[in-house]
Design an enzyme around this catalytic site. Structure first.
Site, short mmCIF file in Angstrom:
data_model
loop_
_atom_site.label_atom_id
_atom_site.label_comp_id
_atom_site.label_asym_id
_atom_site.label_seq_id
_atom_site.Cartn_x
_atom_site.Cartn_y
_atom_site.Cartn_z
N GLY A 20 0.85 -1.12 -0.20
CA GLY A 20 0.14 0.13 -0.02
C GLY A 20 1.10 1.43 -0.10
O GLY A 20 2.12 1.21 -0.20
N ILE A 22 1.78 3.77 2.42
CA ILE A 22 2.75 3.92 3.55
C ILE A 22 3.49 2.77 3.61
O ILE A 22 4.56 2.73 3.74
CB ILE A 22 1.65 4.44 4.87
N PHE A 90 -0.01 -2.67 8.93
CA PHE A 90 -0.64 -1.46 8.15
C PHE A 90 -1.98 -2.05 7.48
O PHE A 90 -2.79 -1.26 7.41
CB PHE A 90 0.19 -1.19 6.79
N LYS A 94 -9.38 2.20 4.83
CA LYS A 94 -9.16 3.71 5.26
C LYS A 94 -9.78 4.88 4.91
O LYS A 94 -9.59 5.96 4.96
CB LYS A 94 -7.52 4.07 5.00
N SER A 134 -3.90 6.56 14.05
CA SER A 134 -4.12 7.81 13.41
C SER A 134 -4.50 8.96 14.41
O SER A 134 -4.89 8.66 15.33
CB SER A 134 -5.47 7.51 12.60
N TYR A 160 -14.46 4.22 10.54
CA TYR A 160 -12.76 3.98 10.36
C TYR A 160 -12.29 4.43 11.41
O TYR A 160 -11.45 3.78 12.09
CB TYR A 160 -12.63 4.83 9.03
N LYS A 164 -9.42 2.56 14.60
CA LYS A 164 -8.10 2.93 14.99
C LYS A 164 -8.26 3.14 16.50
O LYS A 164 -7.20 2.45 17.38
CB LYS A 164 -7.77 4.27 14.45
N ASN A 190 -1.45 13.69 8.40
CA ASN A 190 -2.04 13.53 7.04
C ASN A 190 -0.74 13.09 5.99
O ASN A 190 -0.22 14.16 5.51
CB ASN A 190 -2.69 14.80 6.65
N ASN A 210 -8.79 11.85 -0.58
CA ASN A 210 -7.88 12.54 0.29
C ASN A 210 -7.43 13.78 -0.54
O ASN A 210 -7.50 13.82 -1.84
CB ASN A 210 -6.76 11.87 0.75
N ARG A 305 -17.86 18.78 4.33
CA ARG A 305 -17.96 17.72 4.17
C ARG A 305 -18.26 17.00 5.78
O ARG A 305 -17.68 17.64 6.54
CB ARG A 305 -16.68 16.94 3.87
N1 UFG Z 1 -10.60 18.19 1.19
C1 UFG Z 1 -11.39 18.84 0.20
N2 UFG Z 1 -11.58 18.27 -0.97
C2 UFG Z 1 -11.34 17.26 -1.56
C3 UFG Z 1 -10.85 16.29 -0.45
C4 UFG Z 1 -10.66 16.89 0.93
O1 UFG Z 1 -11.71 20.27 0.60
O2 UFG Z 1 -11.50 16.80 -2.31
C5 UFG Z 1 -10.44 18.80 2.31
C6 UFG Z 1 -11.07 17.96 3.46
O3 UFG Z 1 -12.66 18.41 3.81
C7 UFG Z 1 -10.29 18.38 4.79
C8 UFG Z 1 -8.74 18.39 4.10
O4 UFG Z 1 -9.00 18.59 2.83
O5 UFG Z 1 -10.59 19.51 5.19
C9 UFG Z 1 -8.11 17.25 4.28
O6 UFG Z 1 -8.97 16.09 3.82
P1 UFG Z 1 -8.26 14.57 3.65
O7 UFG Z 1 -9.37 13.98 3.22
O8 UFG Z 1 -7.17 14.41 2.78
O9 UFG Z 1 -7.76 14.20 5.04
P2 UFG Z 1 -8.64 14.11 6.44
O10 UFG Z 1 -7.96 14.97 7.55
O11 UFG Z 1 -9.94 14.14 6.28
O12 UFG Z 1 -8.37 12.56 6.77
C10 UFG Z 1 -7.02 12.12 6.98
C11 UFG Z 1 -6.89 10.55 6.76
C12 UFG Z 1 -7.62 9.94 7.62
C13 UFG Z 1 -7.58 10.25 9.05
C14 UFG Z 1 -7.92 11.74 9.28
C15 UFG Z 1 -7.47 11.95 10.54
O13 UFG Z 1 -7.28 10.28 5.52
O14 UFG Z 1 -7.12 8.37 7.34
O15 UFG Z 1 -6.85 12.22 8.32
O16 UFG Z 1 -7.80 13.50 10.82
F1 UFG Z 1 -8.24 9.38 9.98
#
Ligand code: UFG
Length: 349
Positions: A20, A22, A90, A94, A134, A160, A164, A190, A210, A305
């Site tokens: 994967g 990581i 791992f 997720k 996480s 999810y 954890k 992140n 993400n 979201r």
């Molecule tokens: N975001 C957008 N548009 C997108 C995708 C993401 O605006 O198309 C925003 C999200 O709303 C968030 C930020 O970008 O505010 C980061 O979002 P990610 O989905 O990249 O990351 P998250 O912080 O939501 O999630 C990550 C990991 C998870 C973990 C989490 C813990 O993906 O596995 O951090 O906070 F659980």
């Protein structure tokens, strides 16, 4: 570097989910540190071209067994075949949104995989265990957004995240009843970026959840635009703030965690934050991307979201002090590497 099959047999480390995102970067770091990773992965959430990338970086393909970690019998054969010195676990689902829609898929795989590996670890006395946790275990931090490992954990905002939190609790109970079993929970912030060679990186199956993969995919033309989820948060520019950590730095933390376990003979149950200590907003990520790549990104503001934390970043002093770990890459590096990887993917698929 020795051909992988000739590397020391007493240095075998089981890496579940090692194909994967990581996991594959951690394989590179482990081999560079002289370990022999034994990868178990059934490629349900990764692609076999990672093997080609690892081969290009390492000069050889790591030992890999194509198995489901929940399959106790098949996993037991792996434990019988190798004399593992340690385990990095791992393998898990997720995707936050998917876990809300299909919680049992997450509980069954993430918890089932963990308990299977723990049972076998105890049976075969593999007492050094590193768990992929996480920062989601902190939920939305009250007050200070910079969290230490002692910041109270709160209800995660998704099944999810709950897997954890439950995973850490299971490991606490297992460690408590088996003091020889030593555990480190690495609480990732992140993860972003890709190997600087661009031979391995993140390969989301389907539409990425993400931020950074969505940014690079939009920039290369796979999507019309990026939607920024919410612009009315209580942050300086109204967008959410995260601590983006380069995946190679995250990978190196696993090598440091193993070293810590190997040198400590006392009972051990420790958590470590793995982040940069710096918060970056979504708009800042976009600005960095445009400045560093010279590519204009098409984006729009959209609705918030569900379940998003407003702001969180790591205090990683404990990792620096006890693990002797520090990130070496900046978010600018991560963005450049992610973009190089996105361009390289055109050759792969
Ligand atoms: N975001 C957008 N548009 C997108 C995708 C993401 O605006 O198309 C925003 C999200 O709303 C968030 C930020 O970008 O505010 C980061 O979002 P990610 O989905 O990249 O990351 P998250 O912080 O939501 O999630 C990550 C990991 C998870 C973990 C989490 C813990 O993906 O596995 O951090 O906070 F659980």
């Amino acid at each position: 570097m020795l051909p992988l099959k000739q590397m020391q047999k007493d240095n075998h480390i089981l890496i579940t989910g090692g194909a994967g995102y990581i996991g594959s970067h951690t394989v590179v770091e482990l081999i560079s540190a002289g370990y022999t990773p034994i990868v178990v992965d059934d490629f349900r959430n990764s692609n076999k071209f990672v093997l080609r990338g690892l081969g290009e970086i390492l000069g050889d393909v790591p030992i890999i067994h194509e198995l489901d970690v929940c399959n106790y019998r098949a996993m037991e054969e792996i434990f019988q075949k190798y004399n593992f010195k340690g385990i990095i676990h791992f393998a898990a689902y997720k995707a936050v949104g998917e876990s809300v829609a299909n919680p049992l898929k997450y509980y069954s795989n993430n918890i089932g995989g963990l308990t299977t590996i723990c049972e076998l670890a105890l049976k075969y006395e593999v007492n050094n265990f590193v768990f992929s946790s996480s920062c989601t275990v902190y939920g939305e931090p009250e007050g200070l957004k910079e969290v230490t490992e002692d910041t109270p954990k709160s209800a995660p905002n998704s099944p999810y995240g709950n897997t954890k939190l439950i995973g850490e609790s299971i490991l606490k109970d297992v460690q408590n009843s088996n003091p020889n079993f030593k555990v480190i929970n690495l609480r990732y912030f992140n993860p972003v970026g890709a190997h600087p060679s661009a031979w391995i990186g993140e390969y989301p199956l389907g539409k990425p959840n993400n931020l950074l993969p969505f940014v690079t995919q939009t920039a290369i033309g796979k999507h019309d635009h990026l939607t920024i989820f919410g612009n009315d948060y209580p942050t300086p520019d109204g967008t959410c703030i995260r601590d983006y950590i380069h995946v190679c730095d995250l990978a190196s933390a696993h090598v440091k965690a193993l070293a810590y376990l190997f040198k400590n003979n006392e009972p051990c149950l420790e958590a470590f934050n793995i982040g940069t200590g710096k918060g970056t907003s979504i708009l800042e990520v976009i600005t960095i991307f445009e400045e560093k790549t010279g590519v204009n990104l098409s984006w729009k503001f959209g609705e918030r979201r569900d379940g998003d934390v407003v702001e969180i970043y790591a205090n990683a002093e404990k990792s620096t002090n006890l693990l002797n770990w520090q990130p070496i890459y900046s978010i600018e590096d991560a963005v450049i590497h992610a973009w190089e990887w996105e361009k390289k993917l055109v050759e792969y698929v």
